[in-house]
Design an enzyme around this catalytic site. Structure first.
Site, PDB file in Angstrom:
ATOM      1  N   SER A  25      -2.139  -2.080  -0.352  1.00 54.23           N
ATOM      2  CA  SER A  25      -2.128  -3.506  -0.726  1.00 54.23           C
ATOM      3  C   SER A  25      -3.389  -3.981  -1.438  1.00 54.23           C
ATOM      4  CB  SER A  25      -1.900  -4.375   0.505  1.00 54.23           C
ATOM      5  OG  SER A  25      -0.543  -4.341   0.836  1.00 54.23           O
ATOM      6  N   LYS A  38      -2.838  -5.320  -4.821  1.00 56.49           N
ATOM      7  CA  LYS A  38      -2.134  -6.593  -5.073  1.00 56.49           C
ATOM      8  C   LYS A  38      -2.942  -7.560  -5.952  1.00 56.49           C
ATOM      9  CE  LYS A  38       1.322  -6.259  -1.497  1.00 56.49           C
ATOM     10  NZ  LYS A  38       1.366  -5.688  -0.184  1.00 56.49           N
ATOM     11  N   TYR A  40       5.956  -0.604  -8.025  1.00 57.57           N
ATOM     12  CA  TYR A  40       5.171  -1.071  -6.874  1.00 57.57           C
ATOM     13  C   TYR A  40       4.638   0.105  -6.049  1.00 57.57           C
ATOM     14  CZ  TYR A  40       4.220  -3.106  -2.305  1.00 57.57           C
ATOM     15  OH  TYR A  40       3.624  -3.443  -1.103  1.00 57.57           O
ATOM     16  N   TYR A  66      -3.486 -10.791   5.324  1.00 55.24           N
ATOM     17  CA  TYR A  66      -2.153 -11.152   5.849  1.00 55.24           C
ATOM     18  C   TYR A  66      -2.277 -12.211   6.955  1.00 55.24           C
ATOM     19  CZ  TYR A  66      -2.043  -6.364   4.132  1.00 55.24           C
ATOM     20  OH  TYR A  66      -2.255  -5.232   3.409  1.00 55.24           O
ATOM     21  N   VAL A  95      -2.958  -0.708   3.862  1.00 54.57           N
ATOM     22  CA  VAL A  95      -2.658   0.187   4.987  1.00 54.57           C
ATOM     23  C   VAL A  95      -3.190   1.611   4.782  1.00 54.57           C
ATOM     24  CG1 VAL A  95      -0.678  -1.096   5.896  1.00 54.57           C
ATOM     25  CG2 VAL A  95      -0.304   0.661   4.152  1.00 54.57           C
TER      26      VAL A  95
HETATM   27  N1  GLN Z   1       2.665   0.287   0.133  1.00 56.80           N
HETATM   28  C1  GLN Z   1       2.553  -0.492   1.336  1.00 56.80           C
HETATM   29  C2  GLN Z   1       3.871  -1.175   1.623  1.00 56.80           C
HETATM   30  O1  GLN Z   1       4.411  -1.761   0.762  1.00 56.80           O
HETATM   31  C3  GLN Z   1       1.465  -1.506   1.178  1.00 56.80           C
HETATM   32  C4  GLN Z   1       1.362  -2.423   2.381  1.00 56.80           C
HETATM   33  C5  GLN Z   1      -0.040  -2.699   2.813  1.00 56.80           C
HETATM   34  O2  GLN Z   1      -1.000  -2.074   2.399  1.00 56.80           O
HETATM   35  N2  GLN Z   1      -0.156  -3.637   3.716  1.00 56.80           N
HETATM   36  O3  GLN Z   1       4.370  -1.145   2.696  1.00 56.80           O
END
Ligand code: GLN
Length: 305
Positions: free
Chosen positions: A61, A64, A189, A241, A259
Protein backbone atom coordinates in the site's frame (compact mmCIF):
# COMPACT_ATOMS: atom_id res chain seq x y z
CA UNK A 1 21.34 11.35 14.14
CA UNK A 2 23.20 8.12 13.40
CA UNK A 3 23.57 7.43 17.12
CA UNK A 4 19.92 8.16 17.78
CA UNK A 5 18.85 5.78 15.00
CA UNK A 6 21.14 3.02 16.35
CA UNK A 7 19.51 3.40 19.75
CA UNK A 8 16.00 3.38 18.30
CA UNK A 9 16.75 0.18 16.37
CA UNK A 10 17.99 -1.46 19.56
CA UNK A 11 14.97 -0.32 21.58
CA UNK A 12 12.50 -1.38 18.89
CA UNK A 13 13.99 -4.77 18.03
CA UNK A 14 11.85 -6.59 20.66
CA UNK A 15 8.69 -5.22 19.00
CA UNK A 16 9.40 -7.29 15.87
CA UNK A 17 8.33 -10.30 17.95
CA UNK A 18 4.92 -8.78 18.64
CA UNK A 19 3.52 -8.61 15.15
CA UNK A 20 2.71 -11.21 12.51
CA UNK A 21 3.78 -11.45 8.89
CA UNK A 22 1.04 -10.91 6.32
CA UNK A 23 0.16 -14.36 5.02
CA UNK A 24 -2.95 -13.70 2.94
CA UNK A 25 -0.45 -13.01 0.17
CA UNK A 26 1.50 -16.27 0.68
CA UNK A 27 4.81 -14.96 -0.64
CA UNK A 28 4.90 -12.20 2.02
CA UNK A 29 5.00 -14.82 4.77
CA UNK A 30 8.54 -15.73 3.67
CA UNK A 31 10.01 -12.48 5.04
CA UNK A 32 12.34 -12.40 8.04
CA UNK A 33 10.02 -11.42 10.87
CA UNK A 34 12.82 -9.84 12.91
CA UNK A 35 14.10 -7.52 10.23
CA UNK A 36 14.12 -3.84 11.11
CA UNK A 37 15.68 -1.06 9.05
CA UNK A 38 15.45 2.72 8.97
CA UNK A 39 16.65 5.35 6.54
CA UNK A 40 16.32 9.08 7.22
CA UNK A 41 17.05 11.61 4.50
CA UNK A 42 17.17 15.30 5.20
CA UNK A 43 15.55 17.52 2.60
CA UNK A 44 18.89 18.24 0.93
CA UNK A 45 19.63 14.51 0.76
CA UNK A 46 21.89 13.81 3.76
CA UNK A 47 21.28 10.15 4.47
CA UNK A 48 21.40 8.12 7.67
CA UNK A 49 20.76 4.38 7.54
CA UNK A 50 20.63 1.68 10.20
CA UNK A 51 19.73 -2.00 10.56
CA UNK A 52 18.19 -3.86 7.65
CA UNK A 53 17.77 -0.73 5.56
CA UNK A 54 19.10 -2.39 2.40
CA UNK A 55 16.71 -5.37 2.48
CA UNK A 56 14.28 -5.30 -0.45
CA UNK A 57 10.53 -5.56 0.11
CA UNK A 58 7.40 -4.84 -1.92
CA UNK A 59 5.70 -1.49 -1.61
CA UNK A 60 2.17 -2.88 -1.20
CA UNK A 61 0.00 0.00 0.00
CA UNK A 62 2.94 2.40 0.16
CA UNK A 63 2.44 2.64 -3.61
CA UNK A 64 -1.01 4.21 -3.11
CA UNK A 65 0.33 7.79 -2.85
CA UNK A 66 2.15 7.18 -6.15
CA UNK A 67 -0.99 5.85 -7.85
CA UNK A 68 -2.79 8.97 -6.61
CA UNK A 69 0.07 11.16 -7.79
CA UNK A 70 0.12 9.68 -11.30
CA UNK A 71 -3.67 10.00 -11.58
CA UNK A 72 -3.31 13.66 -10.54
CA UNK A 73 -0.52 14.25 -13.06
CA UNK A 74 -2.46 12.53 -15.84
CA UNK A 75 -5.97 13.78 -15.19
CA UNK A 76 -5.80 16.70 -12.73
CA UNK A 77 -7.47 17.34 -9.40
CA UNK A 78 -11.01 17.75 -10.70
CA UNK A 79 -11.22 14.39 -12.40
CA UNK A 80 -9.49 12.61 -9.51
CA UNK A 81 -11.90 14.20 -7.03
CA UNK A 82 -14.88 13.18 -9.09
CA UNK A 83 -13.85 9.54 -8.73
CA UNK A 84 -12.47 9.40 -5.18
CA UNK A 85 -13.10 11.31 -1.97
CA UNK A 86 -10.84 12.43 0.85
CA UNK A 87 -12.68 11.35 3.98
CA UNK A 88 -11.05 8.80 6.27
CA UNK A 89 -12.94 5.52 6.21
CA UNK A 90 -12.13 4.41 9.76
CA UNK A 91 -12.29 0.87 8.37
CA UNK A 92 -9.72 -1.77 7.41
CA UNK A 93 -7.88 -1.26 4.13
CA UNK A 94 -9.83 -3.96 2.30
CA UNK A 95 -13.25 -3.32 3.84
CA UNK A 96 -16.50 -3.41 1.94
CA UNK A 97 -17.70 -0.46 3.96
CA UNK A 98 -20.40 0.75 1.64
CA UNK A 99 -24.13 0.78 1.88
CA UNK A 100 -26.06 -1.39 -0.54
CA UNK A 101 -27.95 1.56 -1.86
CA UNK A 102 -25.23 3.85 -3.09
CA UNK A 103 -21.56 4.00 -3.83
CA UNK A 104 -20.14 7.33 -4.85
CA UNK A 105 -16.70 8.90 -4.98
CA UNK A 106 -17.29 10.43 -1.56
CA UNK A 107 -17.19 6.92 -0.06
CA UNK A 108 -13.88 6.00 -1.64
CA UNK A 109 -10.50 6.94 -0.24
CA UNK A 110 -7.32 6.61 -2.34
CA UNK A 111 -5.27 5.34 0.64
CA UNK A 112 -7.37 2.17 0.88
CA UNK A 113 -7.86 -0.56 -1.70
CA UNK A 114 -11.10 0.52 -3.40
CA UNK A 115 -9.86 4.05 -3.99
CA UNK A 116 -6.48 2.92 -5.29
CA UNK A 117 -8.07 0.33 -7.58
CA UNK A 118 -10.44 2.97 -8.95
CA UNK A 119 -7.54 5.38 -9.53
CA UNK A 120 -5.67 2.75 -11.57
CA UNK A 121 -8.26 3.44 -14.29
CA UNK A 122 -7.22 7.11 -14.48
CA UNK A 123 -3.59 6.36 -15.33
CA UNK A 124 -2.79 7.17 -18.96
CA UNK A 125 -1.50 4.51 -21.35
CA UNK A 126 -2.75 2.72 -24.43
CA UNK A 127 -2.35 -0.67 -22.74
CA UNK A 128 -2.20 -1.84 -19.16
CA UNK A 129 1.44 -2.74 -19.78
CA UNK A 130 2.13 0.88 -20.68
CA UNK A 131 0.19 2.17 -17.66
CA UNK A 132 2.36 0.03 -15.38
CA UNK A 133 5.56 1.16 -17.11
CA UNK A 134 4.51 4.79 -16.57
CA UNK A 135 3.86 4.13 -12.88
CA UNK A 136 7.20 2.36 -12.53
CA UNK A 137 9.01 5.23 -14.19
CA UNK A 138 7.35 7.73 -11.81
CA UNK A 139 8.49 5.49 -8.94
CA UNK A 140 12.03 5.51 -10.37
CA UNK A 141 12.03 9.31 -10.52
CA UNK A 142 10.65 9.73 -7.02
CA UNK A 143 13.06 7.20 -5.48
CA UNK A 144 15.99 8.36 -7.60
CA UNK A 145 16.60 4.66 -8.23
CA UNK A 146 16.71 3.69 -11.92
CA UNK A 147 16.95 -0.01 -11.04
CA UNK A 148 13.55 -0.33 -9.42
CA UNK A 149 11.68 -3.40 -10.66
CA UNK A 150 8.78 -5.74 -10.07
CA UNK A 151 9.04 -8.59 -7.57
CA UNK A 152 7.50 -11.22 -9.82
CA UNK A 153 7.00 -13.86 -7.10
CA UNK A 154 5.01 -11.49 -4.88
CA UNK A 155 3.04 -10.21 -7.87
CA UNK A 156 2.08 -13.73 -8.97
CA UNK A 157 1.31 -14.72 -5.39
CA UNK A 158 -1.17 -11.84 -5.01
CA UNK A 159 -2.59 -12.38 -8.49
CA UNK A 160 -3.34 -15.98 -7.55
CA UNK A 161 -5.00 -15.13 -4.24
CA UNK A 162 -6.26 -11.52 -4.46
CA UNK A 163 -9.94 -12.35 -4.87
CA UNK A 164 -11.10 -9.81 -2.34
CA UNK A 165 -9.54 -7.06 -4.44
CA UNK A 166 -11.30 -8.53 -7.48
CA UNK A 167 -14.55 -8.39 -5.53
CA UNK A 168 -13.90 -4.73 -4.62
CA UNK A 169 -13.23 -3.97 -8.28
CA UNK A 170 -16.42 -5.75 -9.36
CA UNK A 171 -18.30 -3.66 -6.84
CA UNK A 172 -16.82 -0.50 -8.34
CA UNK A 173 -17.88 -1.75 -11.75
CA UNK A 174 -21.38 -2.66 -10.55
CA UNK A 175 -21.84 0.92 -9.38
CA UNK A 176 -20.55 2.33 -12.66
CA UNK A 177 -17.41 3.81 -11.13
CA UNK A 178 -15.04 1.89 -13.35
CA UNK A 179 -15.73 0.60 -16.83
CA UNK A 180 -12.64 -1.45 -17.72
CA UNK A 181 -12.13 -5.20 -17.47
CA UNK A 182 -11.75 -6.02 -13.78
CA UNK A 183 -8.86 -8.42 -14.39
CA UNK A 184 -6.87 -5.73 -16.23
CA UNK A 185 -7.44 -3.17 -13.50
CA UNK A 186 -6.53 -5.46 -10.61
CA UNK A 187 -3.53 -6.76 -12.52
CA UNK A 188 -2.17 -3.21 -12.68
CA UNK A 189 -2.94 -2.78 -8.98
CA UNK A 190 -1.20 -6.07 -8.06
CA UNK A 191 1.86 -5.13 -10.09
CA UNK A 192 1.95 -1.66 -8.52
CA UNK A 193 1.87 -3.24 -5.05
CA UNK A 194 4.76 -5.55 -6.02
CA UNK A 195 7.29 -2.88 -6.94
CA UNK A 196 10.36 -3.78 -4.91
CA UNK A 197 12.03 -1.06 -2.84
CA UNK A 198 14.25 -0.60 0.20
CA UNK A 199 14.21 1.95 3.04
CA UNK A 200 16.34 4.42 1.06
CA UNK A 201 13.87 4.38 -1.83
CA UNK A 202 10.98 5.20 0.49
CA UNK A 203 12.97 7.92 2.28
CA UNK A 204 13.75 9.55 -1.05
CA UNK A 205 10.10 9.68 -2.13
CA UNK A 206 9.21 11.08 1.29
CA UNK A 207 11.97 13.70 1.09
CA UNK A 208 10.50 15.04 -2.14
CA UNK A 209 6.98 15.05 -0.70
CA UNK A 210 8.38 16.85 2.36
CA UNK A 211 9.88 19.53 0.16
CA UNK A 212 6.71 20.36 -1.73
CA UNK A 213 7.75 18.42 -4.79
CA UNK A 214 11.27 19.80 -5.24
CA UNK A 215 14.40 17.65 -5.19
CA UNK A 216 16.70 19.89 -3.11
CA UNK A 217 19.75 17.95 -4.25
CA UNK A 218 19.28 18.97 -7.86
CA UNK A 219 16.89 21.90 -7.49
CA UNK A 220 14.57 20.15 -9.93
CA UNK A 221 10.83 20.39 -9.40
CA UNK A 222 9.55 16.81 -9.70
CA UNK A 223 5.90 17.48 -8.95
CA UNK A 224 3.56 20.38 -8.29
CA UNK A 225 3.34 21.64 -4.71
CA UNK A 226 -0.45 21.48 -4.92
CA UNK A 227 -0.21 17.68 -5.40
CA UNK A 228 2.18 17.16 -2.48
CA UNK A 229 -0.24 19.07 -0.21
CA UNK A 230 -3.06 16.79 -1.34
CA UNK A 231 -1.02 13.62 -0.80
CA UNK A 232 0.48 14.66 2.54
CA UNK A 233 -2.94 15.68 3.85
CA UNK A 234 -4.57 12.42 2.88
CA UNK A 235 -1.69 10.39 4.32
CA UNK A 236 -2.23 12.26 7.60
CA UNK A 237 -5.90 11.36 7.82
CA UNK A 238 -5.83 7.91 6.21
CA UNK A 239 -2.30 6.63 5.54
CA UNK A 240 -2.32 4.13 8.40
CA UNK A 241 -5.91 3.01 7.60
CA UNK A 242 -8.03 2.66 10.74
CA UNK A 243 -4.90 3.32 12.83
CA UNK A 244 -4.48 6.82 11.41
CA UNK A 245 -6.06 8.72 14.33
CA UNK A 246 -3.89 7.03 16.93
CA UNK A 247 -0.83 7.54 14.70
CA UNK A 248 -1.61 11.25 14.28
CA UNK A 249 -1.92 11.58 18.01
CA UNK A 250 1.26 9.67 18.98
CA UNK A 251 3.54 10.25 16.00
CA UNK A 252 2.01 13.21 14.20
CA UNK A 253 3.48 13.02 10.69
CA UNK A 254 2.00 12.13 7.30
CA UNK A 255 2.83 8.47 6.62
CA UNK A 256 1.80 5.50 4.54
CA UNK A 257 2.16 1.87 5.52
CA UNK A 258 1.97 -1.34 3.52
CA UNK A 259 1.52 -5.00 4.39
CA UNK A 260 5.01 -5.71 3.06
CA UNK A 261 6.20 -4.03 6.28
CA UNK A 262 7.21 -0.68 4.84
CA UNK A 263 6.30 2.74 6.18
CA UNK A 264 7.05 5.94 4.31
CA UNK A 265 6.89 9.04 6.51
CA UNK A 266 7.04 12.67 5.46
CA UNK A 267 8.20 15.39 7.84
CA UNK A 268 7.22 18.55 5.96
CA UNK A 269 10.20 20.79 5.13
CA UNK A 270 12.55 18.62 7.20
CA UNK A 271 13.01 15.00 6.15
CA UNK A 272 11.82 11.81 4.52
CA UNK A 273 11.86 8.52 6.40
CA UNK A 274 11.71 4.95 5.11
CA UNK A 275 11.20 2.05 7.51
CA UNK A 276 11.04 -1.70 7.08
CA UNK A 277 9.85 -4.21 9.67
CA UNK A 278 7.50 -6.82 8.21
CA UNK A 279 5.73 -8.03 11.36
CA UNK A 280 2.33 -6.31 11.37
CA UNK A 281 -0.35 -5.42 13.88
CA UNK A 282 -4.00 -6.40 13.35
CA UNK A 283 -4.60 -3.33 11.19
CA UNK A 284 -1.77 -4.22 8.82
CA UNK A 285 0.73 -1.64 10.09
CA UNK A 286 4.34 -2.55 10.96
CA UNK A 287 4.55 -2.85 14.76
CA UNK A 288 8.27 -2.12 15.20
CA UNK A 289 8.18 0.43 12.36
CA UNK A 290 5.36 2.36 14.00
CA UNK A 291 7.17 2.27 17.35
CA UNK A 292 10.43 3.47 15.77
CA UNK A 293 8.60 6.41 14.20
CA UNK A 294 7.01 7.28 17.51
CA UNK A 295 10.40 7.33 19.28
CA UNK A 296 12.00 9.33 16.47
CA UNK A 297 9.15 11.81 16.43
CA UNK A 298 9.27 12.31 20.19
CA UNK A 299 13.07 12.60 20.32
CA UNK A 300 13.28 15.12 17.51
CA UNK A 301 9.96 16.91 18.00
CA UNK A 302 8.72 15.96 14.54
CA UNK A 303 4.95 16.08 15.14
CA UNK A 304 3.30 18.62 12.88
CA UNK A 305 0.58 19.23 15.46
N1 GLN B 1 -1.57 -5.59 -2.09
C1 GLN B 1 -2.19 -5.46 -0.81
C2 GLN B 1 -3.68 -5.71 -0.93
O1 GLN B 1 -4.28 -5.15 -1.78
C3 GLN B 1 -1.93 -4.09 -0.26
C4 GLN B 1 -2.65 -3.86 1.06
C5 GLN B 1 -1.82 -3.15 2.08
O2 GLN B 1 -0.62 -2.98 1.96
N2 GLN B 1 -2.48 -2.77 3.14
O3 GLN B 1 -4.25 -6.43 -0.20
Amino acid sequence: MQELLEKIIKDCQPYTEEGRLANYIPELAKANKNALGICVMSDEGRTFCVGDYAVGFTMQSVVKPLILLLALLDKGVEQVCSLVGVEATGKPFDAFNYSDQALTGAHINPMVNTGAIALCTLINGATYEEKFERLLSLAKRMTGNPNLSLDTSVYLSEKATGHKNRALAYMLKAYGMIHEEVEDVVDLYFRACSIKVDCKDLANIARILADQGVDRKTGERIIEAEYTRYINAIMTTSGMYDGSGEFAFNVGIPAKSGVGGGIMAVVPRRMGIGIYAPALDKKGNSVAGRKALELLSKQLGLSIF
